[in-house]
Design a protein around this motif. Sequence first.
Motif, PDB file in Angstrom:
ATOM      1  N   ARG A   1      19.849  -1.962  33.879  1.00 11.64           N
ATOM      2  CA  ARG A   1      19.694  -0.977  34.943  1.00 11.64           C
ATOM      3  C   ARG A   1      21.068  -0.649  35.528  1.00 11.64           C
ATOM      4  O   ARG A   1      21.842  -1.549  35.868  1.00 11.64           O
ATOM      5  CB  ARG A   1      18.784  -1.520  36.044  1.00 11.64           C
ATOM      6  CG  ARG A   1      18.265  -0.444  36.988  1.00 11.64           C
ATOM      7  CD  ARG A   1      17.470  -1.045  38.136  1.00 11.64           C
ATOM      8  NE  ARG A   1      16.233  -1.693  37.747  1.00 11.64           N
ATOM      9  CZ  ARG A   1      15.095  -1.050  37.527  1.00 11.64           C
ATOM     10  NH1 ARG A   1      15.041   0.273  37.595  1.00 11.64           N
ATOM     11  NH2 ARG A   1      13.998  -1.712  37.205  1.00 11.64           N
TER      12      ARG A   1
ATOM     13  N   GLN B   1      14.508  -9.896  29.517  1.00 13.69           N
ATOM     14  CA  GLN B   1      13.315  -9.393  28.840  1.00 13.69           C
ATOM     15  C   GLN B   1      13.180  -7.878  29.030  1.00 13.69           C
ATOM     16  O   GLN B   1      13.808  -7.298  29.918  1.00 13.69           O
ATOM     17  CB  GLN B   1      12.066 -10.089  29.386  1.00 13.69           C
ATOM     18  CG  GLN B   1      12.072 -11.605  29.212  1.00 13.69           C
ATOM     19  CD  GLN B   1      12.115 -12.032  27.760  1.00 13.69           C
ATOM     20  OE1 GLN B   1      11.624 -11.319  26.882  1.00 13.69           O
ATOM     21  NE2 GLN B   1      12.698 -13.189  27.498  1.00 13.69           N
ATOM     22  N   PRO B   2      12.367  -7.210  28.181  1.00 13.35           N
ATOM     23  CA  PRO B   2      12.136  -5.769  28.374  1.00 13.35           C
ATOM     24  C   PRO B   2      11.496  -5.476  29.730  1.00 13.35           C
ATOM     25  O   PRO B   2      10.953  -6.364  30.383  1.00 13.35           O
ATOM     26  CB  PRO B   2      11.184  -5.413  27.216  1.00 13.35           C
ATOM     27  CG  PRO B   2      11.372  -6.499  26.205  1.00 13.35           C
ATOM     28  CD  PRO B   2      11.665  -7.732  27.000  1.00 13.35           C
ATOM     29  N   ASN B   3      11.564  -4.184  30.113  1.00  7.97           N
ATOM     30  CA  ASN B   3      10.936  -3.699  31.342  1.00  7.97           C
ATOM     31  C   ASN B   3      11.467  -4.395  32.596  1.00  7.97           C
ATOM     32  O   ASN B   3      10.728  -4.668  33.548  1.00  7.97           O
ATOM     33  CB  ASN B   3       9.411  -3.829  31.257  1.00  7.97           C
ATOM     34  CG  ASN B   3       8.842  -3.009  30.117  1.00  7.97           C
ATOM     35  OD1 ASN B   3       9.191  -1.842  29.933  1.00  7.97           O
ATOM     36  ND2 ASN B   3       7.981  -3.620  29.321  1.00  7.97           N
ATOM     37  N   TYR B   4      12.776  -4.720  32.552  1.00 12.15           N
ATOM     38  CA  TYR B   4      13.472  -5.248  33.729  1.00 12.15           C
ATOM     39  C   TYR B   4      12.827  -6.532  34.242  1.00 12.15           C
ATOM     40  O   TYR B   4      12.601  -6.700  35.442  1.00 12.15           O
ATOM     41  CB  TYR B   4      13.513  -4.180  34.833  1.00 12.15           C
ATOM     42  CG  TYR B   4      13.862  -2.804  34.306  1.00 12.15           C
ATOM     43  CD1 TYR B   4      15.120  -2.546  33.755  1.00 12.15           C
ATOM     44  CD2 TYR B   4      12.924  -1.768  34.319  1.00 12.15           C
ATOM     45  CE1 TYR B   4      15.435  -1.285  33.244  1.00 12.15           C
ATOM     46  CE2 TYR B   4      13.239  -0.507  33.821  1.00 12.15           C
ATOM     47  CZ  TYR B   4      14.494  -0.274  33.281  1.00 12.15           C
ATOM     48  OH  TYR B   4      14.791   0.972  32.776  1.00 12.15           O
ATOM     49  N   SER B   5      12.552  -7.440  33.327  1.00 12.82           N
ATOM     50  CA  SER B   5      11.923  -8.707  33.691  1.00 12.82           C
ATOM     51  C   SER B   5      12.742  -9.875  33.138  1.00 12.82           C
ATOM     52  O   SER B   5      13.669  -9.701  32.357  1.00 12.82           O
ATOM     53  CB  SER B   5      10.481  -8.766  33.185  1.00 12.82           C
ATOM     54  OG  SER B   5      10.453  -8.655  31.767  1.00 12.82           O
TER      55      SER B   5
ATOM     56  N   SER C   1      16.880  -5.417  28.475  1.00  8.89           N
ATOM     57  CA  SER C   1      16.837  -4.187  29.281  1.00  8.89           C
ATOM     58  C   SER C   1      18.003  -4.204  30.256  1.00  8.89           C
ATOM     59  O   SER C   1      18.611  -5.253  30.502  1.00  8.89           O
ATOM     60  CB  SER C   1      15.493  -4.044  30.018  1.00  8.89           C
ATOM     61  OG  SER C   1      15.170  -5.190  30.766  1.00  8.89           O
TER      62      SER C   1
ATOM     63  N   TYR D   1      18.866  -7.687  32.061  1.00 10.59           N
ATOM     64  CA  TYR D   1      17.625  -8.455  32.134  1.00 10.59           C
ATOM     65  C   TYR D   1      17.360  -9.124  30.792  1.00 10.59           C
ATOM     66  O   TYR D   1      17.556  -8.525  29.731  1.00 10.59           O
ATOM     67  CB  TYR D   1      16.444  -7.553  32.498  1.00 10.59           C
ATOM     68  CG  TYR D   1      16.577  -6.909  33.860  1.00 10.59           C
ATOM     69  CD1 TYR D   1      15.956  -7.454  34.980  1.00 10.59           C
ATOM     70  CD2 TYR D   1      17.342  -5.753  34.032  1.00 10.59           C
ATOM     71  CE1 TYR D   1      16.083  -6.863  36.226  1.00 10.59           C
ATOM     72  CE2 TYR D   1      17.478  -5.158  35.281  1.00 10.59           C
ATOM     73  CZ  TYR D   1      16.849  -5.716  36.372  1.00 10.59           C
ATOM     74  OH  TYR D   1      16.987  -5.137  37.608  1.00 10.59           O
TER      75      TYR D   1
ATOM     76  N   ASP E   1      19.780   3.647  32.757  1.00 11.46           N
ATOM     77  CA  ASP E   1      18.749   2.617  32.683  1.00 11.46           C
ATOM     78  C   ASP E   1      18.100   2.619  31.303  1.00 11.46           C
ATOM     79  O   ASP E   1      17.901   3.679  30.690  1.00 11.46           O
ATOM     80  CB  ASP E   1      17.654   2.872  33.728  1.00 11.46           C
ATOM     81  CG  ASP E   1      18.158   2.730  35.155  1.00 11.46           C
ATOM     82  OD1 ASP E   1      19.355   2.462  35.346  1.00 11.46           O
ATOM     83  OD2 ASP E   1      17.341   2.899  36.076  1.00 11.46           O
TER      84      ASP E   1
ATOM     85  N   SER F   1      14.776   0.521  29.456  1.00 13.57           N
ATOM     86  CA  SER F   1      13.724  -0.475  29.639  1.00 13.57           C
ATOM     87  C   SER F   1      13.493  -1.351  28.412  1.00 13.57           C
ATOM     88  O   SER F   1      12.861  -2.405  28.527  1.00 13.57           O
ATOM     89  CB  SER F   1      12.405   0.213  30.007  1.00 13.57           C
ATOM     90  OG  SER F   1      11.973   1.069  28.950  1.00 13.57           O
ATOM     91  N   ASN F   2      14.011  -0.944  27.245  1.00 12.06           N
ATOM     92  CA  ASN F   2      13.812  -1.751  26.037  1.00 12.06           C
ATOM     93  C   ASN F   2      14.979  -1.553  25.066  1.00 12.06           C
ATOM     94  O   ASN F   2      15.063  -0.530  24.387  1.00 12.06           O
ATOM     95  CB  ASN F   2      12.491  -1.387  25.360  1.00 12.06           C
ATOM     96  CG  ASN F   2      12.172  -2.313  24.205  1.00 12.06           C
ATOM     97  OD1 ASN F   2      12.832  -3.330  24.005  1.00 12.06           O
ATOM     98  ND2 ASN F   2      11.159  -1.975  23.429  1.00 12.06           N
TER      99      ASN F   2
END
Length: 225
Positions: A131, A99-103, A129, A97, A73, A75-76
């Motif tokens: 996962r 965007q960062p932080n799984y958004s 990002s 994703y 994983d 996140s950024n």
Amino acid sequence: MQHVKGIHKMPLLTPAGPFCVVPANAAALLLYRPAALPAPHTELQHRCQPAMGKIIFYEDRGFQGRYYECSSDHSNLQPYFSRCNSVRVDSGCWMLYEQPNYSGCQYFLRRGEYPDYQQWMGLSDSIRSCRLIPHASSHRIRIYEREDFRGQMVEITEDCSSLHDRFHFSEIHSFNVLEGCWILYELPNYRGRQYLLRPGDYRRYHDWGAVNARVGSLRRAVDFY
């Protein structure tokens, strides 16, 4: 056989197939599962195994330009590449994703080569990002037509390309993911916006990051189909 709002209500003593429909408030439920699945006394065990994977992001199409390898994983990803136009998945299943932080928009990728972002139904070359999805030996999910696990309930253990055709559901307002990870698609035949559903409770569509309760199809997060 009774009919409830256009949904077939399966008799408890004669289940058939990997699906069944039961009232959410029933005192006792008999849910059918294929014979290949483990016996009931083992089904509550957590069977997700540590994931092992490798994915390579390339800035340019056709696996060209600067690249970055990842095995867990993240996140950024912004410090490692400015854009992503192709991806090679050597092992494992991944969710990317926007965007960062799984958004932002999500994209499910399994083992294979993706020479441009359109191959993973991407809307742009922005991947910020990722996962790694854990491997699971079995998959089980309950879907409900109303929020907070109310209304008619269906339990699924296999992929479903059209929830409307099979169950006459065009909207689903809550989920209970019992085993494995699932990919929810906004449209039938695994198209449209995608959402990763990990084991746990989703009481309303905001919980899985959607802007509405529209659900067209569901797919197990596995390497091969």
